[in-house]
Design an enzyme around this catalytic site. Structure first.
Site, PDB file in Angstrom:
ATOM      1  N   ASP A 175     114.886-104.374 -79.628  1.00 26.46           N
ATOM      2  CA  ASP A 175     113.964-105.427 -79.240  1.00 26.46           C
ATOM      3  C   ASP A 175     112.586-104.778 -79.063  1.00 26.46           C
ATOM      4  OD1 ASP A 175     113.004-107.912 -78.083  1.00 26.46           O
ATOM      5  OD2 ASP A 175     113.159-106.899 -76.142  1.00 26.46           O
TER       6      ASP A 175
ATOM      7  N   ASP B  70     109.398-106.468 -76.894  1.00 29.68           N
ATOM      8  CA  ASP B  70     108.802-106.710 -75.575  1.00 29.68           C
ATOM      9  C   ASP B  70     109.717-106.246 -74.449  1.00 29.68           C
ATOM     10  OD1 ASP B  70     106.415-107.964 -76.446  1.00 29.68           O
ATOM     11  OD2 ASP B  70     107.486-109.858 -76.742  1.00 29.68           O
TER      12      ASP B  70
END
Length: 275
Positions: free
Chosen positions: A39, A41
């Site tokens: 991922d 963020d």
């Protein structure tokens, strides 16, 4: 699991591959042992890029009328309106890139990315999967000198139009009730793994997933008992995994290794590649 694969071909919306990336993808060594998803963020960077772009607004602040347009599950449409507002206020491509380039990495993350870069070429196929957008992600990765590590980036397409506005689009459509309308990460993971196994003619020894958020829990549910997920400690993904283990033992199959510093991920991967 209650996720469905996107219709054939929708895993790669227009503009999701940057120039040269198609060529790079075709050069991926077919015999890589491991596949690792990241991922972006609050996993690679220690902020939420959508929140940080607000720093480019007048007084670093959005008007209440704009914030009030947000509806749960439709964050992508909300961010389209935010980016349109920023353009109306005179915010430029350079302004946005500058903010993204300054996002701090999470603790230990640069060491983890360096570890992956230094491995032999047949070890890791590295993929980024994010509900941010391609412009924010590419800006940070290029500044950090880590863009070449990632074989693919799956994120919401974002490009500047002739008027200088950053135009954001949804990644795909899907039927998963667990995920936001514009992206089910499990659908992307399943589609990608299925296609790559067909291209390679063999499965990966193990699949890894490094994440933090509630939308990283959905793809982690698709992982098998030989796979390993690395949820950021005490973030929503970690809490959801813990709750699932307690509520329905056996439903969540992957080995879970929580981390506060990505150095802990390096330590575990170093042991596994030595097996």
């Amino acid at each position: 699991a209650s996720c469905f694969w996107p219709p054939h071909g929708e895993e790669e919306p227009p503009g999701s591959r940057t120039r040269g990336e198609s060529r790079m993808a075709s050069r991926i060594s077919p015999d890589k042992r491991f596949l690792i998803f990241f991922d972006f963020d609050e996993t690679i960077v220690d902020e939420t890029s959508d929140d940080m772009v607000v720093q480019t607004a007048p007084n670093q602040h959005l008007p209440a009328w704009l914030k009030d347009t947000y509806q749960p599950g439709h964050y992508n449409e909300y961010m389209q309106r935010v980016l349109a507002y920023l353009a109306e206020q005179g915010v430029t491509e350079s302004d946005i890139r500058t903010v993204m380039e300054k996002l701090p990495a999470t603790p230990g993350m640069l060491a983890l990315l360096q570890f992956l870069r230094n491995r032999p070429p047949h070890d890791f196929e590295v993929v980024l999967l994010s509900d941010a957008n391609t412009f924010f992600i590419e800006s940070w990765l290029r500044r950090a000198g880590t863009r070449s590590l990632f074989h693919r980036i799956f994120s919401n397409p974002a490009t500047f139009n002739r008027e200088g506005r950053l135009v954001l689009k949804p990644f795909h459509s899907h039927e998963c009730p667990r995920c936001p309308a514009n992206m089910c990460k499990q659908a992307v993971v399943r589609e990608y793994i299925t296609r790559r196994i067909q291209e390679r003619g063999r499965p990966y020894q193990r699949v890894f997933y490094v994440g933090d958020g509630a939308n990283d829990f959905c793809p982690a549910l698709a992982m098998g008992p030989r796979d390993m997920v690395f949820p950021r400690r005490d973030f929503p993904m970690h809490r959801l995994i813990t709750e699932t283990h307690e509520a329905t033992p056996g439903e969540f199959k992957a080995v879970t290794v929580p981390w506060s510093s990505a150095e802990e991920v390096v330590q575990r991967l170093r042991k596994l590649v030595a097996e």
